[in-house]
Enzyme design. Sequence first.
Site, mmCIF file in Angstrom:
data_model
loop_
_atom_site.group_PDB
_atom_site.id
_atom_site.type_symbol
_atom_site.label_atom_id
_atom_site.label_comp_id
_atom_site.label_asym_id
_atom_site.label_seq_id
_atom_site.Cartn_x
_atom_site.Cartn_y
_atom_site.Cartn_z
ATOM 1 N N CYS A 89 0.768 10.017 2.111
ATOM 2 C CA CYS A 89 0.660 8.565 2.267
ATOM 3 C C CYS A 89 -0.716 8.136 1.791
ATOM 4 C CB CYS A 89 0.883 8.151 3.724
ATOM 5 S SG CYS A 89 0.717 6.365 3.999
ATOM 6 N N HIS A 222 11.909 5.809 -1.440
ATOM 7 C CA HIS A 222 11.071 4.632 -1.651
ATOM 8 C C HIS A 222 11.531 3.891 -2.903
ATOM 9 C CE1 HIS A 222 8.648 7.050 1.010
ATOM 10 N NE2 HIS A 222 7.687 6.148 1.076
ATOM 11 N N ASP A 248 5.380 -2.305 2.126
ATOM 12 C CA ASP A 248 3.960 -1.986 2.232
ATOM 13 C C ASP A 248 3.137 -3.241 1.988
ATOM 14 O OD1 ASP A 248 1.427 -0.779 2.149
ATOM 15 O OD2 ASP A 248 2.211 1.010 1.156
ATOM 16 N N GLY A 253 -0.473 3.641 -2.167
ATOM 17 C CA GLY A 253 -1.226 4.717 -2.819
ATOM 18 C C GLY A 253 -0.335 5.668 -3.587
ATOM 19 N N THR A 254 0.712 6.185 -2.930
ATOM 20 C CA THR A 254 1.647 7.043 -3.661
ATOM 21 C C THR A 254 2.465 6.200 -4.635
ATOM 22 O OG1 THR A 254 3.365 6.894 -1.944
ATOM 23 C CG2 THR A 254 1.780 8.700 -1.755
#
Length: 332
Positions: A89, A222, A248, A253-254
């Site tokens: 994460c 996701h 989010d 970030g990912t």
Amino acid sequence: MRRSFFCIDSHTCGNPVRLVAGGGPLLPHLPIAERRELFVRDHDWVRQALMFEPRGHDIMSGAIIYPAYREDCDFAVIFIEVSGCLPMCGAGTIGLVTAAIEEGLVTPRVAGRLSIETPAGRVDIEYEKPGEFVESVRMFNVPSYLHAADVAVDVPGVGQLVVDIAYGGNYYAVVEPQEAWAGLDGMSAGGIVNLSVKLRDALADVCDPAHPDDARIRGVHHALWCDKRTSDKADGRGAVFYGDKAIDRSPGGTGTSARMAQLHGKGRLNVGETFRQESLIGTVFEGCIEEGIDVGPFRGIKPSVGGWARIIGHNTIFVDGRDPLAHGFQIK
């Protein structure tokens, strides 16, 4: 039986991060990927109690720090989310590093640098702390890659969408504007969630990616909905969907890592170039392709992502066995 957890709450560019600094379950000294499996098997109630309502909410992210198994890492981490224990994460990493350094939970071997053992692999960190506070964090993420390009999938109520499957620590369906989807403008948060659930369910029948180095990391959980920027400080905009109904608040970030891997795999972003990803609330992560790298049979990238986080409070949370909602709940 009542259990107490001392937590340091922060947010990374808008997305909440709860660092469990006390009360986390003791685990045997094993690689963190194996400890993650034990945590899921024996202690998942901790995640649910701290992430779900009434102590958390549908957007919660969190982390628990453990001693590193790898000698080249300063500490290890298990990420706890509403969606489960993710391999990696990005927003959680930036938030936990900020909290851990500012609160003195870890002492770096080299000032301004850390190495973290995550279930997805080693993640290196550079942070700026000119005074009392950590002003910025750059994470050098796990190798990322474009797994499959131009995957056509029929989505109920929408029609055919063409998506790219990219890995940035988690697998993403990366969607760009096309005939069946005009883009983010005019879409509500609820609309993005509903569309994401339909897309994920449809993809499950046609695509099941597994990481070439660790088959435990698999499946598209996701979605990243991409569109043009709204700010001169960004190069593009994206909405990251995860869990059952979470979007989010940070740029992801990912997600930013997966986006850069997708752009690189399609010849649209080169090694050494940057990509600034804007969130739905206007905050920005600065990504960079640091180098090219092989991920099994795939040609991928080594991405870095920079952002900031702020501590918003200390929180002692009780989980009381007398409470019929001790282990939390979600409203579907």
